[in-house]
Design an enzyme around this catalytic site. Structure first.
Site, short mmCIF file in Angstrom:
data_model
loop_
_atom_site.label_atom_id
_atom_site.label_comp_id
_atom_site.label_asym_id
_atom_site.label_seq_id
_atom_site.Cartn_x
_atom_site.Cartn_y
_atom_site.Cartn_z
N MET A 143 -7.09 -36.54 -24.96
CA MET A 143 -7.71 -37.41 -23.97
C MET A 143 -6.84 -37.68 -22.74
SD MET A 143 -5.88 -40.49 -24.36
CE MET A 143 -6.96 -41.82 -23.87
N TYR A 144 -5.59 -37.23 -22.74
CA TYR A 144 -4.75 -37.43 -21.57
C TYR A 144 -5.29 -36.58 -20.42
CZ TYR A 144 -1.23 -39.51 -24.73
OH TYR A 144 -0.58 -40.29 -25.65
N SER A 145 -5.65 -37.23 -19.33
CA SER A 145 -6.28 -36.56 -18.19
C SER A 145 -7.47 -35.71 -18.65
CB SER A 145 -5.28 -35.69 -17.43
OG SER A 145 -4.30 -36.46 -16.80
N LEU A 146 -8.16 -36.20 -19.68
CA LEU A 146 -9.34 -35.50 -20.22
C LEU A 146 -9.06 -34.02 -20.45
CD1 LEU A 146 -12.27 -37.19 -18.26
CD2 LEU A 146 -11.55 -37.58 -20.62
#
Length: 328
Positions: free
Chosen positions: A60-63
């Site tokens: 989910m980091y920066s999608l």
């Protein structure tokens, strides 16, 4: 660089883990302070040069962009077999009702998506980012076991949950002879020590490697006390207010002790705060974020800084109980 086995496993990791939340694409997700790929690559390259072989990210980091940047950097600067890649699953990536959580459907979909973004056919450490209250833990554990048996992950780890939950998961995995968690990525630093009440003891007893996140408390421990937010990240990172804003007055005395000892030793505050973590016998590798090269240098320097027992006592003495934070 120093290397240790992660918990009781045979997996050897550097005693510094580079957290990759800051690397990705600021236009994807909600963090304007994230570095773009061209600005991120020098930090990953420098980490490898320093002997760091352990890199932590999350889907989910920066999608997903963080995984993409890390994967390309590894292919550019080193050999896949020489690094340990850790990523995480839990938070939703789309509006789909089955996106997010730790159901079998979500895990099977997200492991394949992470592998594609990272450009690899296996993940060294696949971690559950949080506890899923809507999915039976048996379903989650069996799915993770199948991921390992399929060769898509080598080991599994967990992050931020109550000790009773982690204990339950370890017990059920042992009952069914499913793959066991080897690591706990928890919220632990000098101004947040609630994990010492139960989780740290559980990890020690069960041989679980501890890889704490936010070891510098979103930078609070790396600078002298001040009321106002300093960096661009501090001004826009709303989660850090959830973690620390309510306790900042109580935390001042701890930070003042870090500043005093750093001045006495002639080292940056960050080195003192990290050296305190390294003084704990079951800390494997703090997850350090770096958006300035000095952050990496401080992390390496902390490995050589050995605090005295008196210094450890002085750092710990001002602490008062905090409300649990970081399970969100």
């Amino acid at each position: 660089m120093e290397y240790v086995n992660l918990g009781r496993s045979g997996l050897k990791v550097s005693r510094i883990c580079l957290g990759c939340m800051s690397y990705g694409d600021p236009s994807r997700g909600h963090h304007s302070w994230v570095l773009r790929e061209e600005d991120s690559l020098p930090f990953i390259k420098r980490a490898l040069h320093l002997g760091i072989n352990f890199f932590d990210t999350a889907h989910m980091y920066s999608l997903g962009a963080s995984e993409e940047v890390l994967g390309r950097a590894i292919r550019k600067f080193t050999k896949r077999k020489e690094v340990v890649i850790a990523t995480k699953v839990f938070y939703p990536m789309t509006q789909d009702v089955n996106s997010g959580g730790l159901s079998r459907k979500a895990i099977m979909r997200e492991i394949d998506a992470s592998l594609k973004r990272l450009g690899t056919d296996y993940i060294d450490l696949y971690q559950i980012h949080r506890w899923d209250y809507s999915t039976p833990i048996e379903e989650t554990l069996e799915a993770l076991h199948d991921v390992v048996k399929a060769g898509k992950a080598r080991y599994i780890g967990a992050s931020s949950m109550h000790a009773w939950q982690f204990c339950k998961a370890l017990h059920i995995a042992s009952q069914h002879r499913w793959t066991r968690f080897i690591s706990m990525q928890n919220h632990y630093n000098l101004i947040y020590r609630e994990e010492e009440r139960e989780m740290m003891g559980l990890c020690r007893a069960e041989g679980i490697g501890v890889i704490p996140w936010s070891p510098l408390a979103r930078g609070r421990l790396a600078r002298p006390w001040k009321n106002e937010d300093g960096t661009a990240r501090a001004k826009t990172d709303h989660y850090q207010k959830v973690l620390y804003k309510a306790t900042e007055a109580a935390d001042k005395d701890v930070i003042d002790q870090v500043e005093r000892i750093a001045a006495d030793r002639g080292v940056p505050q960050a080195q003192v705060a990290l050296a305190w973590l390294y003084s704990k016998d079951n800390i494997s590798a703090p997850i350090v974020g770096a958006t300035r090269m000095q952050h990496l240098d401080d992390a390496v320097g902390a490995l050589e800084l050995k605090l005295t027992d008196a210094e450890v006592r002085a750092l710990e003495a001002p602490y008062i109980p905090h409300q649990v934070a970081g399970f969100e």
